[in-house]
Design an enzyme around this catalytic site. Structure first.
Site, PDB file in Angstrom:
ATOM      1  N   CYS A 189       0.841  -1.211   0.000  1.00 33.62           N
ATOM      2  CA  CYS A 189       0.000   0.000   0.000  1.00 33.62           C
ATOM      3  C   CYS A 189       0.872   1.256   0.000  1.00 33.62           C
ATOM      4  O   CYS A 189       1.575   1.527   0.978  1.00 33.62           O
ATOM      5  CB  CYS A 189      -0.906  -0.046   1.227  1.00 33.62           C
ATOM      6  SG  CYS A 189      -1.763   1.487   1.604  1.00 33.62           S
ATOM      7  N   CYS A 200       0.128   3.755   2.788  1.00 35.90           N
ATOM      8  CA  CYS A 200       0.596   3.204   4.066  1.00 35.90           C
ATOM      9  C   CYS A 200       2.085   3.474   4.236  1.00 35.90           C
ATOM     10  O   CYS A 200       2.534   3.887   5.319  1.00 35.90           O
ATOM     11  CB  CYS A 200       0.357   1.699   4.127  1.00 35.90           C
ATOM     12  SG  CYS A 200      -1.361   1.193   4.055  1.00 35.90           S
TER      13      CYS A 200
END
Length: 145
Positions: free
Chosen positions: A68, A71
């Site tokens: 991600c 993230c």
């Protein structure tokens, strides 16, 4: 003089610490290392449950995954927030790929997702990446600190 239960960031040991001494760098009675590190704890299911259900401090959890992009972008801000929020708030990182049971238990639909727990219960949730100051402000407001 009330005692808090502080979970060791290294071994998960439970330590009784007078509330007014949380900031005095207490050592773990089990492993002898510092209970607080000023860094997020990478939590597996055991550590997650220990921090959320046994510790006295609110717990801010970053649900994330290595694939991600947002993230990975938020990770340094989350780490920096840990240094400013501990020992009043503990910070954990839960890899949703490695800990799918936890992600499923809390119905994590998008990542990154921040969740704040207090007394074993979810008290706030925020999806999406945030900068450090927003993480700190949101965590303090949601925890009541």
């Amino acid at each position: 003089m009330s005692n808090d239960i502080a979970v060791c960031a290294h071994c998960g040991g439970l330590n009784r610490v007078p509330a007014e001494r949380l900031g005095d760098n207490p050592k773990c009675g089990k492993c002898g290392k510092a209970v607080f590190t000023g860094k997020p704890v990478d939590a597996d299911a055991t550590m997650f449950d220990r921090f959320v259900t046994k510790g006295s401090q609110p717990v801010l959890v970053d649900f994330w995954a290595s694939w991600c992009g947002p993230c990975r972008m938020m990770a340094p801000a989350f780490a920096s927030a840990a240094a400013k929020l501990e020992p009043q708030i503990r910070l954990l990182k839960v890899d949703t790929e490695a800990q799918q049971a936890i992600a499923g238990r809390y119905q994590i639909q998008s990542i990154p997702t921040l969740m704040l727990f207090r007394g074993g219960r979810e008290v706030a949730r925020q999806a999406g990446a945030m900068p450090e100051q927003a993480i700190i402000g949101w965590a303090r407001q949601a925890s009541g600190l």
